[in-house]
Scaffold this motif. Structure first.
Motif, PDB file in Angstrom:
ATOM      1  N   LYS A 186       0.888  -1.261  -0.084  1.00 30.82           N
ATOM      2  CA  LYS A 186       0.038   0.045   0.169  1.00 30.82           C
ATOM      3  C   LYS A 186       1.027   1.252   0.106  1.00 30.82           C
ATOM      4  O   LYS A 186       0.612   2.314   0.664  1.00 30.82           O
ATOM      5  N   ARG A 187       1.993   1.293  -0.667  1.00 28.89           N
ATOM      6  CA  ARG A 187       2.537   2.607  -0.901  1.00 28.89           C
ATOM      7  C   ARG A 187       2.969   2.710  -2.218  1.00 28.89           C
ATOM      8  O   ARG A 187       3.665   1.951  -3.042  1.00 28.89           O
ATOM      9  N   VAL A 188       2.678   4.007  -2.922  1.00 27.94           N
ATOM     10  CA  VAL A 188       2.848   4.350  -4.262  1.00 27.94           C
ATOM     11  C   VAL A 188       3.782   5.531  -4.203  1.00 27.94           C
ATOM     12  O   VAL A 188       3.582   6.503  -3.303  1.00 27.94           O
ATOM     13  N   GLU A 219      -0.620   4.965   0.698  1.00 28.08           N
ATOM     14  CA  GLU A 219       0.173   6.055   1.288  1.00 28.08           C
ATOM     15  C   GLU A 219       0.848   6.474  -0.230  1.00 28.08           C
ATOM     16  O   GLU A 219       1.445   5.935  -1.158  1.00 28.08           O
ATOM     17  N   LEU A 220       0.751   7.955  -0.510  1.00 23.49           N
ATOM     18  CA  LEU A 220       1.286   8.359  -1.840  1.00 23.49           C
ATOM     19  C   LEU A 220       2.265   9.433  -1.768  1.00 23.49           C
ATOM     20  O   LEU A 220       2.293  10.270  -1.063  1.00 23.49           O
ATOM     21  N   THR A 221       3.457   9.232  -2.385  1.00 21.35           N
ATOM     22  CA  THR A 221       4.522  10.019  -2.420  1.00 21.35           C
ATOM     23  C   THR A 221       4.962  10.608  -3.737  1.00 21.35           C
ATOM     24  O   THR A 221       4.604   9.981  -4.752  1.00 21.35           O
ATOM     25  N   HIS A 222       5.423  11.941  -3.905  1.00 20.72           N
ATOM     26  CA  HIS A 222       5.646  12.077  -5.453  1.00 20.72           C
ATOM     27  C   HIS A 222       7.215  12.517  -5.435  1.00 20.72           C
ATOM     28  O   HIS A 222       7.832  13.215  -4.299  1.00 20.72           O
ATOM     29  N   PHE A 223       7.742  12.140  -6.456  1.00 22.23           N
ATOM     30  CA  PHE A 223       9.227  12.306  -6.459  1.00 22.23           C
ATOM     31  C   PHE A 223       9.536  12.943  -7.899  1.00 22.23           C
ATOM     32  O   PHE A 223       8.760  12.409  -8.966  1.00 22.23           O
TER      33      PHE A 223
END
Ligand code: NAI
Ligand code: MG
Length: 365
Positions: A186-188, A219-223
């Motif tokens: 569940k981590r994007v 859970e969403l993060t942007h790089f």
């Protein structure tokens, strides 16, 4: 249910690795009593030499009518000089298939295999437990843009390939990505260059909206893509699902292959949709991430693991046979743990010897 599979070996080592994976497919489906209907056809320059086209219309019709395609690779330096009329999808049989079937989400799975930890260029403690999926957008962006060409009217020739995405293309892609993440840790992480590209800004905005509204449990993060490449080399084990456009996804998936010891280890699965629960009910393409490897063709030493693991993905996503998928993955690990390895992963076994060992291990599990 009979599982209809279209096998397209393609060029170079493609037929060698697909031949190996079909042996595993047949043994595995027999073990669970799943009837198979396998047909084979030519793709790429192999089809060109035989039929004068990189993919025949009959092959496309068969592709539309099957559950899953098992593809090797396309590409032969001997034919690099040929330019075929039309867009990018007309130049290459595999691009044509991806475009026709609209398999816009390509899952490329990279794992650090216990038996190969010492074989990679990483310190084992950096990559241990790495298990990540790069999901590459496969039908849009600069690679498929009709706005491309070369303008020879000025003093200096000008070449261009427009990098463009519609909101709808990003939305459908993001949904598949979050759905896959839901079935994992569940981590994007979404990757873009929204600091410089307008297409990247839309990418970030849309992925963010879909994530927050429809998948609040993920859970969403942007790089930025360059930072993502750097972080991926420094701490690959921290990643779970990476969402990237066609170009960044192509590069980051090859880069992530380094944790598994060889490009020959990586499987992929490409979908035009994914239902809740992770099932594809439309034709999906399963293929290794590597290309046709002209440097080792015909020597019987191509690593079949990426294609065999693609068969595991086929069982999971197109047949809903998750236990059988895990068993194939376990058999590959067991074969590696018993010291079986092709030259790319530091051994001297042949394609067939590894395949036989995977089948032997599968039957023991
Ligand atoms: P490649 O993936 O074919 O080979 C890169 C390196 O990895 C080579 O040293 C090769 O020997 C090695 N390698 C790849 N797969 C292997 C395997 N299963 N076992 C052992 N070693 C393996 O990429 P390259 O050399 O850039 O391209 C060769 C041709 O393949 C070109 O015509 C290219 O367009 C095409 N290509 C096709 C793809 C596809 O059909 N999906 C993807 C990438 C390239
Ligand atoms: Mg690539």
């Amino acid at each position: 249910m009979t599982l209809k599979v279209l096998a397209l070996g393609g060029d170079g080592i493609g037929p060698e690795v697909v031949g190996a994976a079909l042996q595993v497919l047949e043994v595995a489906s027999k073990s669970i009593g799943l009837p198979l209907d396998i047909s084979e056809d030519a793709l790429g320059w192999t089809a060109w030499e035989r039929y004068g086209t990189v993919i025949r219309p009959e092959t496309l019709s068969k592709a539309h009518a099957c559950d899953a395609l098992l593809v090797g690779a396309v590409g032969d330096p001997k034919w690099d000089h040929i330019v075929i009329e039309g867009g990018p999808e007309d130049q290459d049989g595999l691009m044509k298939l991806r475009h026709e079937l609209q398999v816009f989400a390509c899952l490329r799975w990279a794992r650090a295999h216990a038996a190969l930890l010492e074989h990679t260029s990483f310190k084992p403690e950096v990559i241990i437990n790495t298990d990540l999926i790069v999901i590459r957008e496969l039908c849009g962006g600069a690679m498929f843009s009709p706005t491309r060409g070369i303008d020879e009217s000025g003093q200096s020739r000008r070449a261009y390939d427009l990098n463009e995405y519609t909101e709808a293309e990003i939305e459908r892609f993001a949904r598949v990505g979050f759905e896959v993440a839901r079935r994992r840790r569940k981590r994007v992480l979404s990757v873009d260059k929204s600091n410089v590209f307008i297409a990247g800004k839309l990418w970030r905005e849309v992925v963010d909206r879909i994530g927050k509204r429809e998948f609040p449990d993920v859970e969403l993060t942007h790089f930025f893509a360059d930072n993502a490449a750097y972080q991926l080399s420094c701490r690959p084990a921290d990643f779970d699902v990476i969402l990237a456009d066609n170009l960044f996804g192509d590069i980051l998936s090859d880069q992530s292959a380094a944790v598994s010891g060889s490009l020959g280890m990586l499987p992929s699965a490409c979908f035009s949709h994914l239902q809740e629960g992770g099932r594809s009910e439309r034709p999906a393409i399963y293929e290794p991430v590597h290309g046709s490897a002209p440097d080792i063709v015909g020597q019987g030493i191509a690593n079949p693991c990426g294609t065999i693991l693609s068969v595991a993905m086929l069982f999971e996503y197109s047949a809903g046979e998750i236990d059988c998928a895990r068993k194939i993955e376990g058999a590959v690990d067991a074969a590696l743990n018993s010291g079986f390895a092709t030259p790319d992963i530091g051994g001297d076994h042949t394609t067939q010897q590894i395949t036989d060992e995977v089948i032997r291990q599968f039957s023991r599990l």
